[in-house]
Design an enzyme around this catalytic site. Structure first.
Site, PDB file in Angstrom:
ATOM      1  N   PRO A   9       0.790  -1.227   0.000  1.00  0.00           N
ATOM      2  CA  PRO A   9       0.000   0.000   0.000  1.00  0.00           C
ATOM      3  C   PRO A   9       0.828   1.285   0.000  1.00  0.00           C
ATOM      4  O   PRO A   9       1.869   1.372   0.656  1.00  0.00           O
ATOM      5  CB  PRO A   9      -0.823  -0.099   1.293  1.00  0.00           C
ATOM      6  CG  PRO A   9      -0.065  -1.042   2.164  1.00  0.00           C
ATOM      7  CD  PRO A   9       0.576  -2.025   1.213  1.00  0.00           C
ATOM      8  N   ASN A  10       0.322   2.241  -0.739  1.00  0.00           N
ATOM      9  CA  ASN A  10       0.845   3.612  -0.832  1.00  0.00           C
ATOM     10  C   ASN A  10       2.130   3.735  -1.649  1.00  0.00           C
ATOM     11  O   ASN A  10       2.594   4.844  -1.898  1.00  0.00           O
ATOM     12  CB  ASN A  10       1.046   4.234   0.568  1.00  0.00           C
ATOM     13  CG  ASN A  10      -0.233   4.218   1.384  1.00  0.00           C
ATOM     14  OD1 ASN A  10      -1.259   4.713   0.915  1.00  0.00           O
ATOM     15  ND2 ASN A  10      -0.211   3.629   2.562  1.00  0.00           N
ATOM     16  N   ARG A  17       5.100  11.120  -2.370  1.00  0.00           N
ATOM     17  CA  ARG A  17       4.805  10.747  -0.988  1.00  0.00           C
ATOM     18  C   ARG A  17       6.027  10.989  -0.103  1.00  0.00           C
ATOM     19  O   ARG A  17       7.071  10.362  -0.323  1.00  0.00           O
ATOM     20  CB  ARG A  17       4.447   9.251  -0.966  1.00  0.00           C
ATOM     21  CG  ARG A  17       4.311   8.664   0.397  1.00  0.00           C
ATOM     22  CD  ARG A  17       4.269   7.140   0.350  1.00  0.00           C
ATOM     23  NE  ARG A  17       4.078   6.637   1.693  1.00  0.00           N
ATOM     24  CZ  ARG A  17       4.319   5.392   2.067  1.00  0.00           C
ATOM     25  NH1 ARG A  17       4.738   4.502   1.182  1.00  0.00           N
ATOM     26  NH2 ARG A  17       4.137   5.024   3.310  1.00  0.00           N
ATOM     27  N   TYR A  22      11.218   9.038   1.277  1.00  0.00           N
ATOM     28  CA  TYR A  22      11.227   8.050   0.194  1.00  0.00           C
ATOM     29  C   TYR A  22      11.869   8.544  -1.104  1.00  0.00           C
ATOM     30  O   TYR A  22      11.991   7.777  -2.057  1.00  0.00           O
ATOM     31  CB  TYR A  22       9.789   7.579  -0.087  1.00  0.00           C
ATOM     32  CG  TYR A  22       9.153   6.907   1.114  1.00  0.00           C
ATOM     33  CD1 TYR A  22       9.658   5.709   1.606  1.00  0.00           C
ATOM     34  CD2 TYR A  22       8.068   7.483   1.771  1.00  0.00           C
ATOM     35  CE1 TYR A  22       9.104   5.091   2.715  1.00  0.00           C
ATOM     36  CE2 TYR A  22       7.498   6.872   2.883  1.00  0.00           C
ATOM     37  CZ  TYR A  22       8.022   5.680   3.349  1.00  0.00           C
ATOM     38  OH  TYR A  22       7.464   5.068   4.449  1.00  0.00           O
ATOM     39  N   ASN A  73       8.095  -5.684  -1.029  1.00  0.00           N
ATOM     40  CA  ASN A  73       7.988  -4.508  -0.170  1.00  0.00           C
ATOM     41  C   ASN A  73       6.537  -4.461   0.287  1.00  0.00           C
ATOM     42  O   ASN A  73       5.668  -3.944  -0.417  1.00  0.00           O
ATOM     43  CB  ASN A  73       8.378  -3.221  -0.897  1.00  0.00           C
ATOM     44  CG  ASN A  73       8.398  -2.029   0.054  1.00  0.00           C
ATOM     45  OD1 ASN A  73       7.946  -2.131   1.203  1.00  0.00           O
ATOM     46  ND2 ASN A  73       8.925  -0.911  -0.399  1.00  0.00           N
ATOM     47  N   ALA A  76       3.249  -0.890   4.752  1.00  0.00           N
ATOM     48  CA  ALA A  76       2.716  -0.879   6.125  1.00  0.00           C
ATOM     49  C   ALA A  76       2.276  -2.267   6.606  1.00  0.00           C
ATOM     50  O   ALA A  76       2.300  -2.542   7.822  1.00  0.00           O
ATOM     51  CB  ALA A  76       1.544   0.095   6.208  1.00  0.00           C
ATOM     52  N   GLU A  97      12.536  -9.682   1.848  1.00  0.00           N
ATOM     53  CA  GLU A  97      11.837  -8.490   2.345  1.00  0.00           C
ATOM     54  C   GLU A  97      12.679  -7.258   2.032  1.00  0.00           C
ATOM     55  O   GLU A  97      13.868  -7.228   2.349  1.00  0.00           O
ATOM     56  CB  GLU A  97      11.649  -8.610   3.860  1.00  0.00           C
ATOM     57  CG  GLU A  97      11.054  -7.364   4.484  1.00  0.00           C
ATOM     58  CD  GLU A  97      10.924  -7.443   6.007  1.00  0.00           C
ATOM     59  OE1 GLU A  97      11.248  -8.499   6.592  1.00  0.00           O
ATOM     60  OE2 GLU A  97      10.506  -6.437   6.598  1.00  0.00           O
ATOM     61  N   HIS A  99      12.752  -2.748   1.888  1.00  0.00           N
ATOM     62  CA  HIS A  99      12.172  -1.441   2.196  1.00  0.00           C
ATOM     63  C   HIS A  99      13.089  -0.364   1.657  1.00  0.00           C
ATOM     64  O   HIS A  99      14.321  -0.514   1.703  1.00  0.00           O
ATOM     65  CB  HIS A  99      12.014  -1.246   3.706  1.00  0.00           C
ATOM     66  CG  HIS A  99      11.167  -2.302   4.338  1.00  0.00           C
ATOM     67  ND1 HIS A  99       9.795  -2.289   4.258  1.00  0.00           N
ATOM     68  CD2 HIS A  99      11.508  -3.431   5.009  1.00  0.00           C
ATOM     69  CE1 HIS A  99       9.330  -3.362   4.872  1.00  0.00           C
ATOM     70  NE2 HIS A  99      10.339  -4.078   5.330  1.00  0.00           N
ATOM     71  N   ARG A 106      13.461   4.418  12.232  1.00  0.00           N
ATOM     72  CA  ARG A 106      12.268   5.263  12.186  1.00  0.00           C
ATOM     73  C   ARG A 106      11.414   5.061  13.451  1.00  0.00           C
ATOM     74  O   ARG A 106      11.933   4.649  14.478  1.00  0.00           O
ATOM     75  CB  ARG A 106      11.498   4.971  10.885  1.00  0.00           C
ATOM     76  CG  ARG A 106      12.327   5.303   9.638  1.00  0.00           C
ATOM     77  CD  ARG A 106      11.541   5.092   8.363  1.00  0.00           C
ATOM     78  NE  ARG A 106      10.354   5.937   8.310  1.00  0.00           N
ATOM     79  CZ  ARG A 106       9.349   5.763   7.454  1.00  0.00           C
ATOM     80  NH1 ARG A 106       9.419   4.768   6.571  1.00  0.00           N
ATOM     81  NH2 ARG A 106       8.301   6.555   7.470  1.00  0.00           N
TER      82      ARG A 106
HETATM   83  C1  DQA Z   1       8.337   1.010   3.643  1.00  0.00           C
HETATM   84  C2  DQA Z   1       8.471   1.184   5.157  1.00  0.00           C
HETATM   85  C3  DQA Z   1       7.141   0.960   5.855  1.00  0.00           C
HETATM   86  O1  DQA Z   1       7.279   1.150   7.254  1.00  0.00           O
HETATM   87  C4  DQA Z   1       6.105   1.932   5.344  1.00  0.00           C
HETATM   88  O2  DQA Z   1       4.837   1.664   5.915  1.00  0.00           O
HETATM   89  C5  DQA Z   1       6.022   1.972   3.862  1.00  0.00           C
HETATM   90  C6  DQA Z   1       7.249   1.892   3.070  1.00  0.00           C
HETATM   91  C7  DQA Z   1       9.650   1.357   2.899  1.00  0.00           C
HETATM   92  O3  DQA Z   1       9.789   0.933   1.756  1.00  0.00           O
HETATM   93  O4  DQA Z   1      10.509   2.057   3.440  1.00  0.00           O
HETATM   94  O5  DQA Z   1       4.948   2.186   3.294  1.00  0.00           O
HETATM   95  O6  DQA Z   1       8.043  -0.348   3.373  1.00  0.00           O
END
Ligand code: DQA
Length: 145
Positions: A9-10, A17, A22, A73, A76, A97, A99, A106
């Site tokens: 998501p997002n 964003r 990011y 990825n 959240a 995994e 990110h 964070r």
């Molecule tokens: C994320 C880190 C997560 O905590 C966050 O909710 C994201 C992006 C990252 O790529 O840094 O949406 O996965």
């Protein structure tokens, strides 16, 4: 080798964003860079994004028999989803995994990943390069297999 990239998501909002966290790179830019690297490594790619937890679970189920590794990825859902963890456990394929940000540097709620223990490893904090490193990790696992 075929590698499935899944984005949660997002991540469709990358580029605008929270650029201070990011960066300004869009998900389409990242996909282009990953495809370029995949081409030099002779890897076939699928690159997908969804805001839905259930869709990620379905795509993980479908990966079996079609891909040799998944680079995920989960955004959240990393921090909340028992369903994703169970799907990864059931998969029988290596899941890496990734990110963009260093989740350990964070907010405290991001320090814990519910999926980390069932993934082959975690790459975080390298921005868009986390995706390239994820691809290279997938390839190295295949080479060792
Ligand atoms: C994320 C880190 C997560 O905590 C966050 O909710 C994201 C992006 C990252 O790529 O840094 O949406 O996965």
């Amino acid at each position: 080798m075929k590698v499935l990239f899944l984005n949660g998501p997002n991540l469709n909002l990358l580029g605008t964003r929270q650029p201070e966290i990011y960066g300004h790179t869009t998900l389409a830019d990242i996909e282009r860079r990953v495809r370029e690297r995949a081409h030099t490594l002779n890897v076939e790619l699928e690159f997908r994004q969804t805001n839905g937890e259930g869709q990620l679970v379905d795509w993980l189920h479908e990966a079996r028999g079609q891909f040799q590794a998944v680079v995920l990825n989960a955004a959240a859902y990393t921090h909340t989803s028992v369903a994703l963890r169970d799907a990864i456990s059931a998969l029988g394929l290596p899941v890496i995994e990734i990110h963009l940000s260093n989740i350990h540097a964070r907010e405290e709620f991001r320090h814990h990943s519910l999926i980390a223990a069932v993934c082959r490893g975690q790459i975080c904090g390298f921005g868009a390069n986390s995706y390239i490193l994820g691809l290279e990790a997938a390839v190295s696992l295949n080479a060792l297999a």
